[in-house]
Design an enzyme around this catalytic site. Structure first.
Site, short mmCIF file in Angstrom:
data_model
loop_
_atom_site.label_atom_id
_atom_site.label_comp_id
_atom_site.label_asym_id
_atom_site.label_seq_id
_atom_site.Cartn_x
_atom_site.Cartn_y
_atom_site.Cartn_z
CG ASP A 73 -10.60 15.33 -15.88
OD1 ASP A 73 -9.71 14.55 -16.50
OD2 ASP A 73 -11.45 14.19 -15.12
NE ARG A 123 -2.08 0.91 3.41
CZ ARG A 123 -2.19 0.78 4.25
NH1 ARG A 123 -1.72 1.85 4.62
NH2 ARG A 123 -1.65 -0.32 5.52
CE LYS A 136 -13.05 7.00 -18.84
NZ LYS A 136 -13.48 7.80 -18.36
C1 LIG Z 1 -13.77 8.45 -16.84
C2 LIG Z 1 -13.67 9.79 -16.17
C3 LIG Z 1 -12.68 9.68 -14.99
C4 LIG Z 1 -13.18 8.95 -13.68
O1 LIG Z 1 -12.56 8.38 -13.93
P1 LIG Z 1 -12.51 6.98 -13.29
O2 LIG Z 1 -11.23 5.29 -13.89
O3 LIG Z 1 -14.05 6.02 -14.60
O4 LIG Z 1 -12.65 6.91 -12.23
C5 LIG Z 1 -12.95 11.21 -14.70
N1 LIG Z 1 -13.04 12.51 -15.63
C6 LIG Z 1 -12.87 12.27 -17.02
C7 LIG Z 1 -12.38 12.85 -17.56
C8 LIG Z 1 -12.93 11.34 -17.10
O5 LIG Z 1 -13.75 10.51 -18.29
#
Ligand SMILES: *Cc1c(COP(=O)(O)O)cnc(C)c1O
Length: 381
Positions: free
Chosen positions: A175, A49, A200
């Protein structure tokens, strides 16, 4: 030597294994590490961890991709977001967040962190003067920008928001999930931290869920490192390894995602069934100029509004063969989704509701002629 992006993607944090020479750092699938005496660790590792070599390799690589000094990897994008917010903010703090940010981000901040005492204000960052006025009236501890956003692909000027954030002492987070670090480098535009859903484009193969934070600020990094261990939402060794495997081809994948999506966008714009295409690469997109300034190319995501309304949108989503009907995005395979009922279902009935004639497409790296044919057939149905 300052290495360029693709070289960093392949080599950063990726020294051959010192014992066996394995070119690919192994998956250290272990929870704990033998100690030679009390307090005598062999190479700093104690318990997975706190740290694990597979995660260290990924974290060093992530930092290098975004041009930052500290990288942190988590079990999901939302785990990264939660850790970042709770590490740096305190109950009573004000957080401004893109009003069209990812639905899960709104749920986390609006449902979970408000319970914890955070004041969360959905904000449109397109109007930078309005942002300056708003900050002058009530300061915010953190500004959370997503660009491009989901599903209408709206674009925020990162450098302009960074200037205002700095004037008012707000910590700017971007983000960068939709663009990927190959197409957009928020730290170099003045952001204080970058977050990713590595699920992604960074992972890129729809086979692993993960998240990341990258930043330069040593003091903030120390707080994040503390909470990463104290709350423990870390990525496991195999997930870290899979993510790194995906990263090696991030640059070539993004080039192909972008060129395929640009071609699909052009095709859809001239299709009689289509009312409007949302793609930052199109000259009539409201964010086109800013996107052209801050992104290397325009990425693989686009949305389409259909003239035939909700019925036509549903029909398209359900009748493609190559585009798989599924949540998520950023994998090598093309996906199609219906945001109002899928990714953005939670926003129905709110001002942030997505129009019901809109389909979102994650354009993969297949042969674009096949993708175009598939869409053409589905639209003719
Ligand atoms: C999918 C996504 C998230 C969240 O991520 P997870 O891996 O599903 O927890 C946050 N921001 C954006 C822009 C996303 O497409």
């Amino acid at each position: 030597m300052t290495l360029r992006f693709n070289t960093r993607a392949i080599h950063a944090g990726q020294e051959p294994d010192p014992i066996t020479g394995a070119v690919i750092p192994p998956i250290y699938q272990t929870s704990t590490f033998a100690q030679d005496g009390i307090g005598q660790l062999r190479s700093g590792y104690e318990y997975s961890r706190s740290a694990n070599p597979s995660r260290t390799a990924l974290q060093e690589n992530l930092a290098a991709l975004e041009g930052g000094t500290h990288g942190f990897s988590f079990a999901s994008g939302l785990a990264a977001e939660d850790t970042l917010v709770r590490a740096l903010l305190r109950p009573g703090d004000r957080l401004l967040v893109s009003s069209d940010a990812y639905g899960g981000t709104h749920r986390l901040f609006g449902q979970v962190h408000t319970e914890w005492g955070l004041e969360v204000v959905p904000t449109d960052f397109a109007d930078v003067d309005a942002l300056r006025d708003s900050l002058a009236q009530s300061p915010a501890a953190m500004i959370w920008v997503e660009t491009p956003t989901n599903p209408l692909m709206s674009v925020v000027d990162i450098a302009a928001v960074a200037t205002v954030a700095r004037e008012h002492g707000a910590f700017l987070v971007v983000d960068n999930t939709f663009a990927s670090p190959y197409l957009q480098q928020p730290l170099s535009l003045g952001a204080d931290a970058v977050v990713h859903s590595t699920t992604k484009y960074i992972g890129g193969h729809s086979d692993v869920v993960g998240g990341a934070i990258v930043l330069d600020d040593d003091e903030a990094a120390q707080k994040i490192a503390y909470l990463q261990n104290a709350a423990g939402a870390v990525s496991g060794p195999f997930d870290a390894w899979l993510t790194l495997r995906g990263i090696k081809t991030l640059g070539v994948r993004m080039d192909r995602h972008s060129s395929n999506a640009a071609q699909i966008a052009e095709y859809l714009v001239s299709h009689p069934a289509v009312e409007r295409v949302y793609y930052p690469g199109l000259p009539d997109h409201p964010g086109h100029e800013i996107a052209a300034k801050q992104m290397k190319s325009f990425g693989g995501m686009l949305s389409v509004a259909l003239r035939g309304g909700a019925a036509a949108a549903l029909k398209l989503a359900e009748s493609t063969e190559l585009f798989t009907l599924a949540e998520s995005l950023g994998g090598v395979e093309s996906l199609i989704g219906y945001p109002t009922e899928m990714t953005h279902a939670a926003l129905k009935g709110t001002p942030m509701e997505v129009p019901d004639n809109i389909i979102r497409i994650s354009v993969g790296i297949e042969d674009v002629e096949d993708l175009q044919e598939d869409l053409g057939k589905a639209l003719a149905n």
